[in-house]
Write a protein that holds these residues in place. Structure first.
Motif, PDB file in Angstrom:
ATOM      1  N   VAL A 171       4.168 -21.169  -3.505  1.00 13.72           N
ATOM      2  CA  VAL A 171       5.005 -20.082  -4.015  1.00 13.72           C
ATOM      3  C   VAL A 171       4.698 -18.856  -3.163  1.00 13.72           C
ATOM      4  O   VAL A 171       3.553 -18.415  -3.061  1.00 13.72           O
ATOM      5  CB  VAL A 171       4.713 -19.777  -5.495  1.00 13.72           C
ATOM      6  CG1 VAL A 171       5.571 -18.599  -5.969  1.00 13.72           C
ATOM      7  CG2 VAL A 171       4.979 -21.005  -6.359  1.00 13.72           C
ATOM      8  N   LEU A 172       5.732 -18.305  -2.533  1.00 16.42           N
ATOM      9  CA  LEU A 172       5.561 -17.185  -1.612  1.00 16.42           C
ATOM     10  C   LEU A 172       5.875 -15.866  -2.314  1.00 16.42           C
ATOM     11  O   LEU A 172       6.878 -15.748  -3.023  1.00 16.42           O
ATOM     12  CB  LEU A 172       6.480 -17.358  -0.404  1.00 16.42           C
ATOM     13  CG  LEU A 172       6.317 -18.685   0.368  1.00 16.42           C
ATOM     14  CD1 LEU A 172       7.261 -18.725   1.560  1.00 16.42           C
ATOM     15  CD2 LEU A 172       4.868 -18.871   0.820  1.00 16.42           C
ATOM     16  N   LEU A 173       5.010 -14.885  -2.098  1.00 20.53           N
ATOM     17  CA  LEU A 173       5.119 -13.567  -2.720  1.00 20.53           C
ATOM     18  C   LEU A 173       5.418 -12.518  -1.659  1.00 20.53           C
ATOM     19  O   LEU A 173       4.979 -12.642  -0.512  1.00 20.53           O
ATOM     20  CB  LEU A 173       3.810 -13.213  -3.440  1.00 20.53           C
ATOM     21  CG  LEU A 173       3.277 -14.269  -4.420  1.00 20.53           C
ATOM     22  CD1 LEU A 173       1.880 -13.900  -4.896  1.00 20.53           C
ATOM     23  CD2 LEU A 173       4.222 -14.428  -5.608  1.00 20.53           C
ATOM     24  N   GLY A 174       6.113 -11.457  -2.039  1.00 21.71           N
ATOM     25  CA  GLY A 174       6.659 -10.534  -1.047  1.00 21.71           C
ATOM     26  C   GLY A 174       5.840  -9.292  -0.741  1.00 21.71           C
ATOM     27  O   GLY A 174       6.358  -8.384  -0.104  1.00 21.71           O
ATOM     28  N   GLN A 175       4.577  -9.201  -1.176  1.00 15.08           N
ATOM     29  CA  GLN A 175       3.812  -7.980  -0.891  1.00 15.08           C
ATOM     30  C   GLN A 175       3.610  -7.779   0.609  1.00 15.08           C
ATOM     31  O   GLN A 175       3.369  -8.734   1.335  1.00 15.08           O
ATOM     32  CB  GLN A 175       2.447  -8.023  -1.580  1.00 15.08           C
ATOM     33  CG  GLN A 175       2.501  -7.852  -3.081  1.00 15.08           C
ATOM     34  CD  GLN A 175       2.449  -9.164  -3.826  1.00 15.08           C
ATOM     35  OE1 GLN A 175       2.626 -10.236  -3.247  1.00 15.08           O
ATOM     36  NE2 GLN A 175       2.216  -9.092  -5.127  1.00 15.08           N
ATOM     37  N   HIS A 176       3.691  -6.501   1.029  1.00 13.31           N
ATOM     38  CA  HIS A 176       3.569  -6.174   2.450  1.00 13.31           C
ATOM     39  C   HIS A 176       2.374  -5.252   2.690  1.00 13.31           C
ATOM     40  O   HIS A 176       1.550  -5.035   1.786  1.00 13.31           O
ATOM     41  CB  HIS A 176       4.866  -5.565   2.977  1.00 13.31           C
ATOM     42  CG  HIS A 176       5.368  -4.422   2.146  1.00 13.31           C
ATOM     43  ND1 HIS A 176       4.706  -3.221   2.038  1.00 13.31           N
ATOM     44  CD2 HIS A 176       6.481  -4.303   1.365  1.00 13.31           C
ATOM     45  CE1 HIS A 176       5.368  -2.405   1.251  1.00 13.31           C
ATOM     46  NE2 HIS A 176       6.459  -3.040   0.820  1.00 13.31           N
ATOM     47  N   ALA A 177       2.281  -4.693   3.908  1.00 10.66           N
ATOM     48  CA  ALA A 177       1.091  -3.942   4.298  1.00 10.66           C
ATOM     49  C   ALA A 177       0.885  -2.692   3.450  1.00 10.66           C
ATOM     50  O   ALA A 177      -0.256  -2.346   3.108  1.00 10.66           O
ATOM     51  CB  ALA A 177       1.170  -3.572   5.783  1.00 10.66           C
ATOM     52  N   GLN A 178       1.949  -1.973   3.124  1.00  7.84           N
ATOM     53  CA  GLN A 178       1.793  -0.794   2.264  1.00  7.84           C
ATOM     54  C   GLN A 178       1.251  -1.175   0.890  1.00  7.84           C
ATOM     55  O   GLN A 178       0.460  -0.434   0.302  1.00  7.84           O
ATOM     56  CB  GLN A 178       3.116  -0.048   2.113  1.00  7.84           C
ATOM     57  CG  GLN A 178       3.444   0.884   3.263  1.00  7.84           C
ATOM     58  CD  GLN A 178       4.207   0.191   4.374  1.00  7.84           C
ATOM     59  OE1 GLN A 178       4.192  -1.030   4.485  1.00  7.84           O
ATOM     60  NE2 GLN A 178       4.877   0.968   5.200  1.00  7.84           N
ATOM     61  N   ASP A 179       1.680  -2.327   0.379  1.00  6.10           N
ATOM     62  CA  ASP A 179       1.171  -2.792  -0.910  1.00  6.10           C
ATOM     63  C   ASP A 179      -0.342  -3.031  -0.843  1.00  6.10           C
ATOM     64  O   ASP A 179      -1.063  -2.771  -1.807  1.00  6.10           O
ATOM     65  CB  ASP A 179       1.877  -4.083  -1.332  1.00  6.10           C
ATOM     66  CG  ASP A 179       3.349  -3.874  -1.623  1.00  6.10           C
ATOM     67  OD1 ASP A 179       3.696  -2.855  -2.242  1.00  6.10           O
ATOM     68  OD2 ASP A 179       4.156  -4.722  -1.216  1.00  6.10           O
ATOM     69  N   GLN A 180      -0.805  -3.529   0.306  1.00  4.15           N
ATOM     70  CA  GLN A 180      -2.243  -3.749   0.460  1.00  4.15           C
ATOM     71  C   GLN A 180      -2.997  -2.423   0.477  1.00  4.15           C
ATOM     72  O   GLN A 180      -4.052  -2.290  -0.160  1.00  4.15           O
ATOM     73  CB  GLN A 180      -2.522  -4.532   1.752  1.00  4.15           C
ATOM     74  CG  GLN A 180      -3.987  -4.905   1.982  1.00  4.15           C
ATOM     75  CD  GLN A 180      -4.455  -6.012   1.049  1.00  4.15           C
ATOM     76  OE1 GLN A 180      -4.423  -5.855  -0.171  1.00  4.15           O
ATOM     77  NE2 GLN A 180      -4.901  -7.109   1.633  1.00  4.15           N
ATOM     78  N   VAL A 181      -2.456  -1.435   1.175  1.00  2.00           N
ATOM     79  CA  VAL A 181      -3.080  -0.110   1.187  1.00  2.00           C
ATOM     80  C   VAL A 181      -3.142   0.453  -0.229  1.00  2.00           C
ATOM     81  O   VAL A 181      -4.174   0.983  -0.664  1.00  2.00           O
ATOM     82  CB  VAL A 181      -2.319   0.850   2.133  1.00  2.00           C
ATOM     83  CG1 VAL A 181      -2.832   2.279   1.976  1.00  2.00           C
ATOM     84  CG2 VAL A 181      -2.458   0.396   3.574  1.00  2.00           C
TER      85      VAL A 181
END
Length: 326
Positions: free
Chosen positions: A126-136
């Motif tokens: 299952v693939l989730l859409g979080q990106h680099a800003q979400d990690q920050v």
């Protein structure tokens, strides 16, 4: 629109897939995208469908927490029909326990339902859409809460939950680039109004801190990601040491054996024991009090009892036990 190309999303997805120890996907549809209809999951769904046509499906969880939830579901249905992607849409009621936020309850319910859908429809990932800003945002949020190594490690790009593998292929990708590609290709997506509500700490971080951080330190998307990966590696080592120590002191942990370890190693062991065995995490104050009680536990009649989450750590003969409150 059917031929829309999103180079950043496709490049990230291809690179992520190359890093994973894939099992041979025996079914016809080994991939699913957790598709909210927002920009990030939209970019991920389009990229996955282009890379693996006929092997992708979409999962949409309808929480019913917002008035626009039905509109989101309608958009998701239309998009998946246009793409020819099978859609599994389910409604959940995520009641929250006392002391638990509605958002946390909804997140837990979402993961549980995504896992159930994956198992029911033979999905490998299952693939989730979080990106680099979400990690920050995640790392900054952890800092505001005084988190330790596990929290500061941020979100992993791959994990297993409820017996199902979840992946975050876009975790090292700039969210601004994803949105620019969607706009350039005319790919529609929904806007979640709750993301603008600054009553939530994450939204305040997103609106006030992250833009200033990126303006002052443009490389922060990369540097925060590197720091999170380094801390995740450190946490894996700590967990390995704790597991070795737990095997040595026994299950449940023998108090005398725990006391023979150094204080920092005791702390690492006890955190691991509570997290792995019971899914609870002591606060810093609770852990320090437990260590003090262990240090003072030099006689057979010495009691140990400490409130942690919804239970208590206590002495039972020669061992430590955790008991849920009734």
């Amino acid at each position: 629109m059917a031929g829309a190309c999103l180079p950043a999303a496709e490049t990230a997805l291809r690179a992520w897939a190359a890093r994973q120890p894939m099992l041979d996907a025996g079914g016809a549809q080994p991939w699913a995208v957790a598709y909210s209809g927002g920009a990030d999951s939209t970019a991920l769904l389009w990229a996955a469908q282009r890379l693996w046509p006929g092997q992708v499906q979409a999962f949409h969880i309808h929480h019913g927490l917002q008035a626009v939830a039905d509109d989101f579901a309608h958009h998701v249905v239309q998009t998946c029909a246009a793409l020819g992607v099978p859609l599994r849409l389910v409604r959940v009621q995520a009641g929250h326990a006392p002391g638990q936020s509605p958002e946390d309850a909804a997140r837990q319910a979402r993961y549980a339902e995504l896992a159930r859908l994956a198992q029911a429809h033979q999905v490998d990932w299952v693939l989730l859409g979080q990106h680099a800003q979400d990690q920050v945002e995640t790392v900054l949020l952890a800092l505001t809460r005084g988190a330790g190594v596990p929290g500061l490690a941020g979100m992993p790009e791959a994990m297993e939950r409820h017996g199902v593998r979840f992946g975050r292929p876009l975790l090292h990708t700039d969210g601004r680039v994803l949105r620019a590609e969607l706009a350039a290709q005319g790919v529609a997506h929904v806007q979640d109004p709750s993301n603008q509500d600054e009553r939530y700490t994450r939204n305040r971080i997103r609106a006030r801190l992250v833009p200033g951080l990126l303006e002052a330190f443009p490389a922060s998307l990369d540097t925060f990601g590197r720091s999170a990966r380094a801390l995740a590696q450190a946490q894996r080592v700590l967990a390995e040491v704790a597991e070795q120590d737990l095997q040595a002191v026994g299950q449940p942990p023998a108090i005398a054996a725990v006391r023979r370890l150094g204080r920092d190693r005791q702390a690492n062991l006890l955190r691991h024991w509570l997290r792995q065995g019971w899914g609870v995490a002591p606060s810093e104050a609770q852990l320090l009090e437990l260590l003090d009680q262990l240090a003072a536990c030099a006689t057979r009649g010495h009691r140990i009892q400490l409130k942690v989450a919804d239970g208590r750590v206590q002495r039972q003969g020669a061992v430590l036990v955790f008991a849920r409150d009734l």
